[in-house]
Write a protein that holds these residues in place. Structure first.
Motif, PDB file in Angstrom:
ATOM      1  N   MET A 280       0.827  -1.188   0.000  1.00 47.83           N
ATOM      2  CA  MET A 280       0.000   0.000   0.000  1.00 47.83           C
ATOM      3  C   MET A 280       0.870   1.250   0.000  1.00 47.83           C
ATOM      4  O   MET A 280       0.538   2.229  -0.645  1.00 47.83           O
ATOM      5  N   ALA A 281       1.952   1.199   0.737  1.00 50.40           N
ATOM      6  CA  ALA A 281       2.856   2.351   0.783  1.00 50.40           C
ATOM      7  C   ALA A 281       3.372   2.686  -0.613  1.00 50.40           C
ATOM      8  O   ALA A 281       3.410   3.861  -0.997  1.00 50.40           O
ATOM      9  N   ASN A 282       3.741   1.673  -1.372  1.00 53.44           N
ATOM     10  CA  ASN A 282       4.242   1.901  -2.727  1.00 53.44           C
ATOM     11  C   ASN A 282       3.154   2.454  -3.647  1.00 53.44           C
ATOM     12  O   ASN A 282       3.398   3.359  -4.424  1.00 53.44           O
ATOM     13  N   ARG A 283       1.965   1.881  -3.553  1.00 55.64           N
ATOM     14  CA  ARG A 283       0.867   2.310  -4.437  1.00 55.64           C
ATOM     15  C   ARG A 283       0.402   3.721  -4.134  1.00 55.64           C
ATOM     16  O   ARG A 283       0.025   4.460  -5.039  1.00 55.64           O
ATOM     17  N   SER A 284       0.417   4.097  -2.852  1.00 55.52           N
ATOM     18  CA  SER A 284      -0.123   5.407  -2.464  1.00 55.52           C
ATOM     19  C   SER A 284       0.949   6.493  -2.363  1.00 55.52           C
ATOM     20  O   SER A 284       0.625   7.673  -2.380  1.00 55.52           O
ATOM     21  N   GLY A 285       2.212   6.073  -2.216  1.00 59.13           N
ATOM     22  CA  GLY A 285       3.277   7.038  -2.023  1.00 59.13           C
ATOM     23  C   GLY A 285       3.356   7.543  -0.591  1.00 59.13           C
ATOM     24  O   GLY A 285       4.037   8.512  -0.298  1.00 59.13           O
TER      25      GLY A 285
ATOM     26  N   TYR B  47      -1.676   5.165  10.712  1.00 58.50           N
ATOM     27  CA  TYR B  47      -3.065   5.318  10.270  1.00 58.50           C
ATOM     28  C   TYR B  47      -3.829   4.015  10.489  1.00 58.50           C
ATOM     29  O   TYR B  47      -4.969   4.029  10.947  1.00 58.50           O
ATOM     30  N   GLU B  48      -3.191   2.893  10.164  1.00 55.61           N
ATOM     31  CA  GLU B  48      -3.842   1.590  10.325  1.00 55.61           C
ATOM     32  C   GLU B  48      -4.122   1.279  11.794  1.00 55.61           C
ATOM     33  O   GLU B  48      -5.141   0.691  12.129  1.00 55.61           O
ATOM     34  N   LEU B  49      -3.199   1.667  12.668  1.00 54.93           N
ATOM     35  CA  LEU B  49      -3.355   1.402  14.101  1.00 54.93           C
ATOM     36  C   LEU B  49      -4.304   2.393  14.777  1.00 54.93           C
ATOM     37  O   LEU B  49      -4.732   2.176  15.908  1.00 54.93           O
ATOM     38  N   GLY B  50      -4.613   3.470  14.087  1.00 52.47           N
ATOM     39  CA  GLY B  50      -5.500   4.477  14.647  1.00 52.47           C
ATOM     40  C   GLY B  50      -4.816   5.435  15.601  1.00 52.47           C
ATOM     41  O   GLY B  50      -5.479   6.168  16.329  1.00 52.47           O
ATOM     42  N   THR B  51      -3.493   5.441  15.596  1.00 57.01           N
ATOM     43  CA  THR B  51      -2.761   6.348  16.478  1.00 57.01           C
ATOM     44  C   THR B  51      -2.525   7.708  15.830  1.00 57.01           C
ATOM     45  O   THR B  51      -2.073   8.640  16.486  1.00 57.01           O
ATOM     46  N   SER B  52      -2.852   7.804  14.539  1.00 50.89           N
ATOM     47  CA  SER B  52      -2.703   9.051  13.806  1.00 50.89           C
ATOM     48  C   SER B  52      -3.789   9.108  12.733  1.00 50.89           C
ATOM     49  O   SER B  52      -4.260   8.061  12.272  1.00 50.89           O
ATOM     50  N   VAL B  53      -4.169  10.312  12.366  1.00 48.23           N
ATOM     51  CA  VAL B  53      -5.193  10.500  11.337  1.00 48.23           C
ATOM     52  C   VAL B  53      -4.531  11.151  10.126  1.00 48.23           C
ATOM     53  O   VAL B  53      -3.848  12.165  10.266  1.00 48.23           O
ATOM     54  N   PRO B  54      -4.748  10.573   8.931  1.00 46.17           N
ATOM     55  CA  PRO B  54      -4.115  11.162   7.747  1.00 46.17           C
ATOM     56  C   PRO B  54      -4.755  12.494   7.366  1.00 46.17           C
ATOM     57  O   PRO B  54      -5.969  12.653   7.490  1.00 46.17           O
ATOM     58  N   PRO B  55      -3.945  13.450   6.916  1.00 43.82           N
ATOM     59  CA  PRO B  55      -4.522  14.698   6.404  1.00 43.82           C
ATOM     60  C   PRO B  55      -5.290  14.416   5.112  1.00 43.82           C
ATOM     61  O   PRO B  55      -5.149  13.349   4.502  1.00 43.82           O
TER      62      PRO B  55
ATOM     63  N   LEU C 158      -5.315  11.132   2.636  1.00 46.46           N
ATOM     64  CA  LEU C 158      -6.534  10.323   2.543  1.00 46.46           C
ATOM     65  C   LEU C 158      -6.918  10.125   1.082  1.00 46.46           C
ATOM     66  O   LEU C 158      -7.267   9.023   0.661  1.00 46.46           O
ATOM     67  N   LYS C 159      -6.806  11.180   0.302  1.00 44.80           N
ATOM     68  CA  LYS C 159      -7.100  11.093  -1.131  1.00 44.80           C
ATOM     69  C   LYS C 159      -6.132  10.145  -1.824  1.00 44.80           C
ATOM     70  O   LYS C 159      -6.540   9.314  -2.642  1.00 44.80           O
ATOM     71  N   ASP C 160      -4.851  10.221  -1.505  1.00 46.70           N
ATOM     72  CA  ASP C 160      -3.856   9.320  -2.101  1.00 46.70           C
ATOM     73  C   ASP C 160      -4.149   7.864  -1.743  1.00 46.70           C
ATOM     74  O   ASP C 160      -4.036   6.977  -2.586  1.00 46.70           O
ATOM     75  N   LEU C 161      -4.528   7.624  -0.490  1.00 45.78           N
ATOM     76  CA  LEU C 161      -4.853   6.260  -0.057  1.00 45.78           C
ATOM     77  C   LEU C 161      -6.092   5.750  -0.784  1.00 45.78           C
ATOM     78  O   LEU C 161      -6.126   4.596  -1.234  1.00 45.78           O
ATOM     79  N   ALA C 162      -7.102   6.594  -0.892  1.00 48.16           N
ATOM     80  CA  ALA C 162      -8.326   6.199  -1.591  1.00 48.16           C
ATOM     81  C   ALA C 162      -8.030   5.879  -3.049  1.00 48.16           C
ATOM     82  O   ALA C 162      -8.518   4.875  -3.584  1.00 48.16           O
TER      83      ALA C 162
ATOM     84  N   ASN D  21       4.454   7.237   3.303  1.00 45.84           N
ATOM     85  CA  ASN D  21       5.524   6.658   4.109  1.00 45.84           C
ATOM     86  C   ASN D  21       4.986   5.475   4.904  1.00 45.84           C
ATOM     87  O   ASN D  21       3.911   5.555   5.505  1.00 45.84           O
ATOM     88  N   ILE D  22       5.729   4.375   4.929  1.00 48.97           N
ATOM     89  CA  ILE D  22       5.258   3.154   5.576  1.00 48.97           C
ATOM     90  C   ILE D  22       5.017   3.339   7.076  1.00 48.97           C
ATOM     91  O   ILE D  22       4.082   2.764   7.639  1.00 48.97           O
ATOM     92  N   LYS D  23       5.828   4.166   7.746  1.00 49.36           N
ATOM     93  CA  LYS D  23       5.615   4.418   9.181  1.00 49.36           C
ATOM     94  C   LYS D  23       4.313   5.187   9.400  1.00 49.36           C
ATOM     95  O   LYS D  23       3.554   4.888  10.321  1.00 49.36           O
ATOM     96  N   SER D  24       4.050   6.160   8.549  1.00 46.82           N
ATOM     97  CA  SER D  24       2.796   6.913   8.650  1.00 46.82           C
ATOM     98  C   SER D  24       1.614   5.999   8.379  1.00 46.82           C
ATOM     99  O   SER D  24       0.607   6.038   9.091  1.00 46.82           O
ATOM    100  N   LEU D  25       1.747   5.174   7.361  1.00 47.61           N
ATOM    101  CA  LEU D  25       0.687   4.239   7.012  1.00 47.61           C
ATOM    102  C   LEU D  25       0.377   3.314   8.185  1.00 47.61           C
ATOM    103  O   LEU D  25      -0.790   3.063   8.508  1.00 47.61           O
ATOM    104  N   SER D  26       1.402   2.851   8.863  1.00 47.16           N
ATOM    105  CA  SER D  26       1.222   1.991  10.025  1.00 47.16           C
ATOM    106  C   SER D  26       0.446   2.716  11.125  1.00 47.16           C
ATOM    107  O   SER D  26      -0.460   2.152  11.739  1.00 47.16           O
TER     108      SER D  26
END
Length: 89
Positions: free
Chosen positions: A1-6, A15-23, A27-31, A8-13
């Protein structure tokens, strides 16, 4: 997912854990990477992965009730036939 969305893998982690919210821009890049709308990621609507199909449903929502009823009936029949074929194959 990190590669597809661009993203950072630590940020992605985080977001997945719910300890941070993506701007919003992330969010648009992930979608886009998951081929769903940002609304789908936020739980605001059903996730439709096929973007061409999603765009068709957006147009259908703008149609009058009688036309939507005809389309819904057609979809119901098509889904019923699909399920029957799948069950007997």
């Amino acid at each position: 997912m990190a590669n597809r969305s661009g993203v950072n893998i630590k940020s992605l982690s985080r977001y997945e854990l719910g300890t941070s919210v993506p701007p919003a821009n992330i969010l648009k890049d992930l979608a886009n990477a998951m081929e769903v709308s940002a609304d789908a990621l936020l739980g605001e609507q059903a996730a439709i992965k096929d973007m061409a199909l999603f765009k068709k449903f957006e147009i259908i929502q703008q149609m009058d009730e009688e036309t939507k009823k005809i389309i819904t009936n057609f979809l119901d029949l098509t889904i019923r036939d699909f399920k029957a074929k799948k069950a007997y194959s």
